[in-house]
Design a protein around this motif. Structure first.
Motif, PDB file in Angstrom:
ATOM      1  N   TRP A 102       0.840  -1.199   0.000  1.00 12.42           N
ATOM      2  CA  TRP A 102       0.000   0.000   0.000  1.00 12.42           C
ATOM      3  C   TRP A 102       0.872   1.246   0.000  1.00 12.42           C
ATOM      4  O   TRP A 102       0.552   2.238  -0.628  1.00 12.42           O
ATOM      5  N   LYS A 103       1.988   1.178   0.713  1.00 10.68           N
ATOM      6  CA  LYS A 103       2.913   2.326   0.786  1.00 10.68           C
ATOM      7  C   LYS A 103       4.285   1.884   0.282  1.00 10.68           C
ATOM      8  O   LYS A 103       4.371   1.305  -0.778  1.00 10.68           O
ATOM      9  N   GLU A 104       5.342   2.110   1.057  1.00  8.52           N
ATOM     10  CA  GLU A 104       6.713   1.838   0.620  1.00  8.52           C
ATOM     11  C   GLU A 104       7.053   0.353   0.672  1.00  8.52           C
ATOM     12  O   GLU A 104       6.538  -0.393   1.491  1.00  8.52           O
ATOM     13  N   VAL A 105       7.995  -0.036  -0.187  1.00  9.11           N
ATOM     14  CA  VAL A 105       8.509  -1.407  -0.234  1.00  9.11           C
ATOM     15  C   VAL A 105       9.843  -1.444   0.526  1.00  9.11           C
ATOM     16  O   VAL A 105      10.716  -0.614   0.283  1.00  9.11           O
ATOM     17  N   ARG A 106       9.993  -2.397   1.450  1.00  4.04           N
ATOM     18  CA  ARG A 106      11.244  -2.529   2.196  1.00  4.04           C
ATOM     19  C   ARG A 106      12.237  -3.421   1.453  1.00  4.04           C
ATOM     20  O   ARG A 106      13.387  -3.066   1.264  1.00  4.04           O
ATOM     21  N   SER A 107      11.803  -4.615   1.049  1.00  2.00           N
ATOM     22  CA  SER A 107      12.709  -5.527   0.336  1.00  2.00           C
ATOM     23  C   SER A 107      11.914  -6.448  -0.583  1.00  2.00           C
ATOM     24  O   SER A 107      10.728  -6.676  -0.391  1.00  2.00           O
ATOM     25  N   VAL A 108      12.646  -6.964  -1.579  1.00  2.00           N
ATOM     26  CA  VAL A 108      12.050  -7.834  -2.596  1.00  2.00           C
ATOM     27  C   VAL A 108      13.034  -8.947  -2.895  1.00  2.00           C
ATOM     28  O   VAL A 108      14.248  -8.706  -2.970  1.00  2.00           O
ATOM     29  N   TRP A 109      12.551 -10.191  -3.049  1.00  2.00           N
ATOM     30  CA  TRP A 109      13.401 -11.292  -3.477  1.00  2.00           C
ATOM     31  C   TRP A 109      12.560 -12.335  -4.193  1.00  2.00           C
ATOM     32  O   TRP A 109      11.337 -12.340  -4.098  1.00  2.00           O
ATOM     33  N   VAL A 110      13.253 -13.184  -4.934  1.00  2.00           N
ATOM     34  CA  VAL A 110      12.598 -14.246  -5.699  1.00  2.00           C
ATOM     35  C   VAL A 110      13.141 -15.574  -5.210  1.00  2.00           C
ATOM     36  O   VAL A 110      14.359 -15.744  -5.070  1.00  2.00           O
ATOM     37  N   SER A 111      12.243 -16.518  -4.927  1.00  2.00           N
ATOM     38  CA  SER A 111      12.662 -17.870  -4.527  1.00  2.00           C
ATOM     39  C   SER A 111      12.568 -18.809  -5.721  1.00  2.00           C
ATOM     40  O   SER A 111      11.772 -18.593  -6.644  1.00  2.00           O
ATOM     41  N   HIS A 112      13.389 -19.866  -5.705  1.00  2.00           N
ATOM     42  CA  HIS A 112      13.476 -20.817  -6.820  1.00  2.00           C
ATOM     43  C   HIS A 112      13.246 -22.238  -6.307  1.00  2.00           C
ATOM     44  O   HIS A 112      13.700 -22.591  -5.224  1.00  2.00           O
ATOM     45  N   GLN A 113      12.573 -23.043  -7.117  1.00  2.00           N
ATOM     46  CA  GLN A 113      12.370 -24.462  -6.813  1.00  2.00           C
ATOM     47  C   GLN A 113      12.613 -25.245  -8.097  1.00  2.00           C
ATOM     48  O   GLN A 113      11.981 -24.985  -9.120  1.00  2.00           O
ATOM     49  N   ASN A 114      13.517 -26.215  -8.026  1.00  2.00           N
ATOM     50  CA  ASN A 114      13.875 -27.023  -9.197  1.00  2.00           C
ATOM     51  C   ASN A 114      12.819 -28.095  -9.419  1.00  2.00           C
ATOM     52  O   ASN A 114      12.594 -28.953  -8.569  1.00  2.00           O
ATOM     53  N   LEU A 115      12.167 -28.071 -10.570  1.00  2.00           N
ATOM     54  CA  LEU A 115      11.157 -29.075 -10.912  1.00  2.00           C
ATOM     55  C   LEU A 115      11.687 -30.101 -11.891  1.00  2.00           C
ATOM     56  O   LEU A 115      10.944 -30.956 -12.368  1.00  2.00           O
ATOM     57  N   GLY A 116      12.972 -30.005 -12.218  1.00  2.00           N
ATOM     58  CA  GLY A 116      13.580 -30.933 -13.179  1.00  2.00           C
ATOM     59  C   GLY A 116      13.894 -32.269 -12.546  1.00  2.00           C
ATOM     60  O   GLY A 116      13.511 -32.583 -11.430  1.00  2.00           O
ATOM     61  N   SER A 117      14.627 -33.074 -13.290  1.00  2.00           N
ATOM     62  CA  SER A 117      14.944 -34.434 -12.837  1.00  2.00           C
ATOM     63  C   SER A 117      15.926 -34.471 -11.723  1.00  2.00           C
ATOM     64  O   SER A 117      16.691 -33.697 -11.419  1.00  2.00           O
TER      65      SER A 117
END
Length: 117
Positions: A102-117
């Motif tokens: 709604w107001k300011e953003v403090r931090s942002v990150w992206v998580s990863h999950q391996n769906l391969g073999s």
């Protein structure tokens, strides 16, 4: 005759040292097979914060599918932190993730999950 004996004993000593050091060296038969090497994984993600809105573009250059999620931590205590729905970035695909505070953003990150073999 004396020179021949000293030269012979030096030659035998060098041959003995070389043969012992060769036996102590690891050989290729004990090495790990090439299948134990992990394959490269992980989409490259670029995030952009514009005021209270966040956008992430994730491109996966690898063979295995990468399930990515955008996580946003808001600056205000009363503003709810958000996690996006997971998106599957297949091989050579780019996905777009969005979210906001709604107001300011403090931090942002992206998580990863391996769906391969």
């Amino acid at each position: 005759m004396r020179l021949f004996r000293s030269l012979a004993s030096v030659t035998v000593a060098v041959a003995l040292v070389l043969s012992v050091s060769y036996e102590a060296m690891p050989h290729a038969s004990g090495a790990a097979p090439a299948t134990d090497v992990p394959r490269p994984f992980g989409a490259e993600c670029r995030t952009r914060v514009d005021g209270s809105e966040v956008t992430a573009h994730c491109h996966n250059p690898y063979v295995d599918t990468d399930r990515v999620r955008l996580h946003i931590e808001c600056a205000r205590w009363w503003d709810l932190d958000t996690d996006s729905a997971p998106a599957d970035a297949g091989p050579a695909e780019t996905v777009r993730l969005t979210g906001r505070c709604w107001k300011e953003v403090r931090s942002v990150w992206v998580s990863h999950q391996n769906l391969g073999s």
